[in-house]
Design a protein around this motif. Sequence first.
Motif, PDB file in Angstrom:
ATOM      1  N   HIS A   1     -11.853  -3.177  -2.019  1.00  0.00           N
ATOM      2  CA  HIS A   1     -11.152  -2.861  -3.260  1.00  0.00           C
ATOM      3  C   HIS A   1     -12.121  -2.388  -4.340  1.00  0.00           C
ATOM      4  CE1 HIS A   1      -7.195  -5.284  -2.547  1.00  0.00           C
ATOM      5  NE2 HIS A   1      -7.551  -4.561  -1.500  1.00  0.00           N
TER       6      HIS A   1
ATOM      7  N   THR B   1      -7.202  -9.122  -6.641  1.00  0.00           N
ATOM      8  CA  THR B   1      -8.169  -9.001  -5.550  1.00  0.00           C
ATOM      9  C   THR B   1      -8.925 -10.295  -5.343  1.00  0.00           C
ATOM     10  OG1 THR B   1      -8.450  -6.609  -5.790  1.00  0.00           O
ATOM     11  CG2 THR B   1     -10.292  -7.825  -4.833  1.00  0.00           C
TER      12      THR B   1
ATOM     13  N   SER C   1      -6.119  -0.102   1.314  1.00  0.00           N
ATOM     14  CA  SER C   1      -6.363  -0.571  -0.047  1.00  0.00           C
ATOM     15  C   SER C   1      -7.574   0.080  -0.688  1.00  0.00           C
ATOM     16  CB  SER C   1      -6.533  -2.096  -0.049  1.00  0.00           C
ATOM     17  OG  SER C   1      -5.391  -2.731   0.464  1.00  0.00           O
TER      18      SER C   1
ATOM     19  N   ASN D   1       0.815  -1.215   0.000  1.00  0.00           N
ATOM     20  CA  ASN D   1       0.000   0.000   0.000  1.00  0.00           C
ATOM     21  C   ASN D   1       0.850   1.266   0.000  1.00  0.00           C
ATOM     22  OD1 ASN D   1      -2.456  -1.306  -0.111  1.00  0.00           O
ATOM     23  ND2 ASN D   1      -2.783  -1.296   2.083  1.00  0.00           N
TER      24      ASN D   1
END
Length: 259
Positions: free
Chosen positions: A184, A173, A133, A84
């Motif tokens: 996400h 993801t 995220s 991240n």
Amino acid sequence: MFIRNETFYSFRKNYPVITCLTAIHLILFLWINLSIITGGLIPFGGWILQNGAGSTGAIRFNGEYWRLFTPIFLHRGIEHVLFNSISLILFGPALERMLGKVKFISVYLSTGIIANIATTLLTGFSYSHIGASGAIFGLFGIYLYMVLYRKDLIDAMNARIIMVITVLGVVMTFLSPNINVLGHLFGLIAGAALAPPFLIKARPFNVMQVRRRVPGDNEVGFNPDRWKKRRILNGRKASRILGWIFAALVIIGILSTLF
């Protein structure tokens, strides 16, 4: 847009919001983990994690609505905070320059909170999550909107990079374990939905240009025709940037197996 060749000093000076957000990520990560490792010799690390994590049950039953905000800054695993933070350092600076500091932090936090609201509404009462995220995917959502509807703000090379990274991010993801899929996806959607008002009066940005001030002009110096002169190099640049990003993802993946 996504090549970082500044010194630490120039990066900190040019992108203060990104610098502060990254510092918060790392400081809280170290605080939490060192507190756990030392058995509480460093105080409040466990308390921060316990009371800052997004908890569907605590939010919906106990009204602990701060948990829609605090998870954006918390990470537990080293691969989590690295992924991240690196993503923020790579993809955040251009938007901070284009939008300005206030708009950037506003849309960053807004997309993260929207992602956390969606997670709270659509998951079971025992679900818990942390991480930036959702906000990171919010940035991708803004770029995706630019690629589709504001081509005046992004050139063809960087548009290709964003499309590839966004597709890879969505695919990963669903393939990676312990991922907040809803965070996400709704972060991405929120970024695209909020992009139109936030991009009003946005200033074009190119990483190859140097910010320069003209007397009496507060705008970023930008030549809208410059991309035409560099068309031959676009393919090589895109490949090189994607190669470095792929290498960074591989390194993070290796680290995630070691810690």
